[in-house]
Design a protein around this motif. Structure first.
Motif, PDB file in Angstrom:
ATOM      1  N   LEU A 164       0.800  -1.105  -0.148  1.00 55.33           N
ATOM      2  CA  LEU A 164      -0.008  -0.204  -0.022  1.00 55.33           C
ATOM      3  C   LEU A 164       0.830   1.225  -0.014  1.00 55.33           C
ATOM      4  O   LEU A 164       0.278   2.440  -0.225  1.00 55.33           O
ATOM      5  N   SER A 165       1.995   1.436   0.431  1.00 57.09           N
ATOM      6  CA  SER A 165       2.778   2.339   0.632  1.00 57.09           C
ATOM      7  C   SER A 165       3.797   2.498  -0.829  1.00 57.09           C
ATOM      8  O   SER A 165       4.166   1.707  -1.079  1.00 57.09           O
ATOM      9  N   PRO A 166       3.738   3.807  -1.181  1.00 57.13           N
ATOM     10  CA  PRO A 166       4.770   4.096  -2.426  1.00 57.13           C
ATOM     11  C   PRO A 166       6.132   4.013  -1.870  1.00 57.13           C
ATOM     12  O   PRO A 166       6.922   4.199  -3.040  1.00 57.13           O
ATOM     13  N   ILE A 167       6.320   4.166  -0.682  1.00 56.05           N
ATOM     14  CA  ILE A 167       7.718   4.032  -0.160  1.00 56.05           C
ATOM     15  C   ILE A 167       8.415   2.512  -0.469  1.00 56.05           C
ATOM     16  O   ILE A 167       9.386   2.484  -0.851  1.00 56.05           O
ATOM     17  N   SER A 168       7.461   1.674  -0.309  1.00 53.69           N
ATOM     18  CA  SER A 168       8.057   0.254  -0.430  1.00 53.69           C
ATOM     19  C   SER A 168       7.633  -0.673  -1.710  1.00 53.69           C
ATOM     20  O   SER A 168       8.117  -1.630  -1.940  1.00 53.69           O
ATOM     21  N   ASN A 169       6.578   0.111  -2.384  1.00 51.88           N
ATOM     22  CA  ASN A 169       6.077  -0.564  -3.698  1.00 51.88           C
ATOM     23  C   ASN A 169       6.324   0.460  -4.859  1.00 51.88           C
ATOM     24  O   ASN A 169       5.890   1.347  -5.072  1.00 51.88           O
ATOM     25  N   LEU A 170       7.410  -0.144  -5.546  1.00 49.91           N
ATOM     26  CA  LEU A 170       7.716   0.532  -6.887  1.00 49.91           C
ATOM     27  C   LEU A 170       7.464  -0.431  -8.103  1.00 49.91           C
ATOM     28  O   LEU A 170       8.018  -0.277  -9.065  1.00 49.91           O
ATOM     29  N   ARG A 171       6.570  -1.350  -7.929  1.00 52.10           N
ATOM     30  CA  ARG A 171       6.449  -2.320  -8.971  1.00 52.10           C
ATOM     31  C   ARG A 171       5.779  -1.317 -10.362  1.00 52.10           C
ATOM     32  O   ARG A 171       5.316  -0.256  -9.883  1.00 52.10           O
ATOM     33  N   THR A 172       5.910  -2.147 -11.422  1.00 52.88           N
ATOM     34  CA  THR A 172       5.309  -1.392 -12.414  1.00 52.88           C
ATOM     35  C   THR A 172       4.088  -2.372 -13.144  1.00 52.88           C
ATOM     36  O   THR A 172       3.532  -1.981 -13.962  1.00 52.88           O
ATOM     37  N   ASP A 173       3.836  -3.351 -12.412  1.00 48.52           N
ATOM     38  CA  ASP A 173       2.711  -4.258 -12.879  1.00 48.52           C
ATOM     39  C   ASP A 173       1.560  -3.920 -12.302  1.00 48.52           C
ATOM     40  O   ASP A 173       1.427  -3.009 -11.581  1.00 48.52           O
ATOM     41  N   LYS A 174       0.446  -4.644 -12.353  1.00 52.37           N
ATOM     42  CA  LYS A 174      -0.987  -4.266 -11.801  1.00 52.37           C
ATOM     43  C   LYS A 174      -0.795  -4.107 -10.332  1.00 52.37           C
ATOM     44  O   LYS A 174      -1.483  -3.150  -9.842  1.00 52.37           O
ATOM     45  N   TYR A 175       0.387  -4.705  -9.751  1.00 47.89           N
ATOM     46  CA  TYR A 175       0.265  -4.449  -8.175  1.00 47.89           C
ATOM     47  C   TYR A 175       1.053  -3.217  -7.856  1.00 47.89           C
ATOM     48  O   TYR A 175       1.107  -2.979  -6.512  1.00 47.89           O
ATOM     49  N   LYS A 176       1.385  -2.368  -8.778  1.00 48.06           N
ATOM     50  CA  LYS A 176       1.680  -1.131  -8.512  1.00 48.06           C
ATOM     51  C   LYS A 176       0.850  -0.336  -7.657  1.00 48.06           C
ATOM     52  O   LYS A 176       1.078   0.267  -6.746  1.00 48.06           O
ATOM     53  N   ASP A 177      -0.399  -0.715  -7.873  1.00 49.43           N
ATOM     54  CA  ASP A 177      -1.636  -0.122  -7.058  1.00 49.43           C
ATOM     55  C   ASP A 177      -1.660  -1.117  -5.869  1.00 49.43           C
ATOM     56  O   ASP A 177      -2.331  -2.251  -6.224  1.00 49.43           O
ATOM     57  N   GLY A 178      -1.358  -0.877  -4.746  1.00 49.60           N
ATOM     58  CA  GLY A 178      -1.267  -1.667  -3.671  1.00 49.60           C
ATOM     59  C   GLY A 178      -2.809  -2.413  -3.450  1.00 49.60           C
ATOM     60  O   GLY A 178      -2.560  -3.187  -2.811  1.00 49.60           O
ATOM     61  N   LYS A 179      -3.615  -1.688  -3.513  1.00 47.16           N
ATOM     62  CA  LYS A 179      -5.061  -1.891  -3.546  1.00 47.16           C
ATOM     63  C   LYS A 179      -5.401  -3.112  -4.142  1.00 47.16           C
ATOM     64  O   LYS A 179      -6.290  -3.968  -3.629  1.00 47.16           O
ATOM     65  N   VAL A 180      -4.791  -3.672  -5.106  1.00 47.67           N
ATOM     66  CA  VAL A 180      -5.070  -4.795  -6.008  1.00 47.67           C
ATOM     67  C   VAL A 180      -4.759  -5.917  -4.983  1.00 47.67           C
ATOM     68  O   VAL A 180      -5.645  -6.811  -4.892  1.00 47.67           O
ATOM     69  N   PHE A 181      -3.475  -5.878  -4.368  1.00 45.74           N
ATOM     70  CA  PHE A 181      -2.997  -6.960  -3.657  1.00 45.74           C
ATOM     71  C   PHE A 181      -3.886  -6.970  -2.338  1.00 45.74           C
ATOM     72  O   PHE A 181      -4.489  -8.088  -2.003  1.00 45.74           O
ATOM     73  N   LEU A 182      -4.172  -6.028  -1.797  1.00 43.92           N
ATOM     74  CA  LEU A 182      -5.179  -6.009  -0.530  1.00 43.92           C
ATOM     75  C   LEU A 182      -6.607  -6.768  -0.996  1.00 43.92           C
ATOM     76  O   LEU A 182      -7.025  -7.565  -0.302  1.00 43.92           O
ATOM     77  N   LYS A 183      -7.147  -6.423  -2.263  1.00 41.00           N
ATOM     78  CA  LYS A 183      -8.290  -6.684  -2.397  1.00 41.00           C
ATOM     79  C   LYS A 183      -8.201  -8.188  -2.672  1.00 41.00           C
ATOM     80  O   LYS A 183      -9.211  -9.024  -2.512  1.00 41.00           O
ATOM     81  N   GLU A 184      -7.052  -8.746  -3.263  1.00 41.44           N
ATOM     82  CA  GLU A 184      -7.037 -10.141  -3.520  1.00 41.44           C
ATOM     83  C   GLU A 184      -7.025 -10.878  -2.322  1.00 41.44           C
ATOM     84  O   GLU A 184      -7.587 -12.207  -1.819  1.00 41.44           O
ATOM     85  N   VAL A 185      -6.342 -10.322  -1.166  1.00 38.47           N
ATOM     86  CA  VAL A 185      -6.409 -10.944   0.024  1.00 38.47           C
ATOM     87  C   VAL A 185      -7.866 -10.984   0.815  1.00 38.47           C
ATOM     88  O   VAL A 185      -8.054 -12.221   1.100  1.00 38.47           O
TER      89      VAL A 185
END
Ligand SMILES: Cc1cc2nc3c(=O)[nH]c(=O)nc-3n(C[C@H](O)[C@H](O)[C@H](O)COP(=O)(O)O)c2cc1C
Length: 333
Positions: A170-191
Motif C-alpha cells: 500500500l505504501s509508495p515508499i516500499s512498492n515500486l512495482r510497474t505491473d498491476k500490483y503497483k496499485d497496492g489496493k489490488v493485492f489487498l483486494k485479492e487477500v
C-alpha cells in the motif's frame, strides 16, 4: 461508556476494551502455541478485557517476524490455537486473531516484498515477489482464515499495518512495482476476496492499518481510507487504526496519540474503529469512546504489565462489574 457492551454483528463484547495483537515471540520454531500462550491470553480474559486479539500469527514460515512467531500455516497448528481460544472463551471474553505475512520485515533467509527495497540497513534486501509468490501468499491468507475459523476465533484481523507485507504494497515508499500490483489496493483486494470465501459471514472481519507513516510521500489517513473503501464492501466490519512501522522515523507519541487518526479513518470510511496508543489511564479510554474518537479502545503495554487493570479500575471509576469470584478476597476495598 467504556464498560458498556458493544455489539458488532452477533458478537457482543461486554465492554469496549481491546487487547491489541502483541507478538510474544514465544512459540517454538515450528510456530506451535504452548503453556505461555494459554496462560497469557486466559489471564487477560480473567482480567475482564472485552476483546482479545491474539498476536500476529504467520500465514507462512517465510512470513514470520521472528522464528518464534506463532504460526497458522498448517492444519497441525489448529489444536494449539483452539486451546488459546477455549481459555479466552471459558473466562468470559471474545477471541480474535491477527494473521500476518511480514514480507520484507521477515527475519528469514530470503525475505520477499513488493519490490527490492529494504526496510533499513539492519534488514536484508527482499526479493521482488514473482506473480507465483503473490498467488501463494494470497492463498496462505485464505488457508489461515479457514484454520482460524476451525480453531473457533470470533474475529479475524488482517494485518495491514506497521510496514508488514500488505502495508508494503500500500505504501509508495516500499512498492515500486510497474505491473498491476503497483496499485497496492489490488493485492489487498485479492487477500480480502480470498479470505471472505472461507471466513463465515456471521463472524467479524477486521483490518488493521497504519493511518500514517509520519513521512512525506508515505501513506496518509486519506490514502489509507481510499484503500479501505476499495475493499470494505467485500465484508470488512471494523478497522483497527495504528500508525507507522514502514519507515524508521521518530514518532511523537503521547497518551492517546492515535485517537485522532482513528476518528479520521472512521469519518472517511464510515466504519467503526478501534483506536488507542500509550493509554495508561482508563479514564482517557472512557473519554475516547464518549467523545466518539473511536468505538473500541486498545490497551497494549498497559495490559502487559497489568492484566487486571480493567476490573480494578472499574470501581475507581464508579462502575460496578462482576469481579472474578476466585479473587474477591483480593479486591481493593
Ligand atoms: C510487545 C509488543 C508486541 C506487538 N506486536 C504487535 C503485533 O503482533 N501486531 C500488531 O498489529 N501490533 C503489535 N504491537 C503494537 C500494539 O498492538 C499496539 O498497537 C501498540 O503497542 C500501541 O498501544 P499501547 O501504547 O497501548 O501499547 C505490539 C506492541 C508491543 C508492545
Amino acid at each position: 461508556m467504556l464498560y458498556e457492551p458493544y455489539q458488532i454483528k452477533n458478537l457482543v463484547l461486554k465492554n469496549r476494551v481491546v487487547m491489541p495483537p502483541m507478538c510474544m515471540y514465544s512459540a517454538n520454531t515450528l510456530g506451535f502455541a504452548n503453556d505461555f500462550h494459554f496462560v497469557h491470553y486466559a489471564t487477560r480474559a480473567i482480567g475482564g478485557v472485552g476483546l482479545i486479539i491474539q498476536e500476529a500469527t504467520a500465514t507462512l514460515p517465510n512470513g514470520r517476524i521472528s522464528v518464534n512467531d506463532l504460526g497458522i500455516w498448517s492444519d497441525d497448528h489448529i489444536a494449539g490455537l483452539k486451546k488459546i481460544v477455549d481459555g479466552i472463551h471459558s473466562n468470559g471474553s471474545v477471541a480474535g486473531i491477527q494473521i500476518n505475512h511480514a514480507g520484507r520485515k521477515a527475519k528469514v533467509e530470503r525475505p520477499i516484498g513488493p519490490s527490492a527495497v529494504s526496510y533499513s540497513d539492519d534488514y536484508q534486501l527482499p526479493a521482488e515477489m514473482t506473480l507465483e509468490e503473490i498467488e501463494e501468499v494470497v492463498l496462505s491468507f485464505k488457508e489461515a482464515a479457514r484454520r482460524a475459523d476451525q480453531a473457533g476465533y470470533d474475529l479475524l484481523e488482517i494485518h495491514g499495518a506497521h510496514g508488514y507485507l500488505i502495508f508494503q504494497f500500500l505504501s509508495p515508499i516500499s512498492n515500486l512495482r510497474t505491473d498491476k500490483y503497483k496499485d497496492g489496493k489490488v493485492f489487498l483486494k485479492e487477500v480480502v476476496e480470498a479470505i471472505v470465501e472461507v471466513w463465515p459471514k456471521e463472524k467479524v472481519l477486521a483490518l488493521r492499518v497504519s493511518g500514517t507513516e509520519y513521512v512525506e510521500g508515505g501513506v496518509t489517513p486519506v490514502t489509507i481510507s481510499e484503500a479501505i473503501n476499495s475493499v470494505k464492501d467485500l465484508g470488512i466490519d471494523i478497522i483497527d487504526v495504528s500508525s507507522g512501522g514502514n519507515v524508521l522515523v521518530k514518532i511523537n507519541a503521547f497518551p492517546g496519540y492515535q485517537l485522532e487518526l482513528a476518528k479520521q479513518v472512521s469519518e472517511l470510511t464510515g466504519l467503526p474503529v478501534m483506536g488507542g496508543g500509550l493509554i495508561t489511564d482508563l479514564r482517557l479510554a472512557d473519554h475516547a469512546v464518549a467523545s466518539k474518537k473511536c468505538d473500541l479502545v486498545y490497551l497494549g503495554r498497559l495490559l502487559l504489565r497489568d492484566p487486571y487493570v480493567v476490573i480494578n479500575q472499574a470501581s475507581e471509576m464508579g462502575v460496578v462489574i462482576p469481579y472474578p469470584v476466585q479473587y474477591l478476597r483480593g479486591k481493593k476495598a
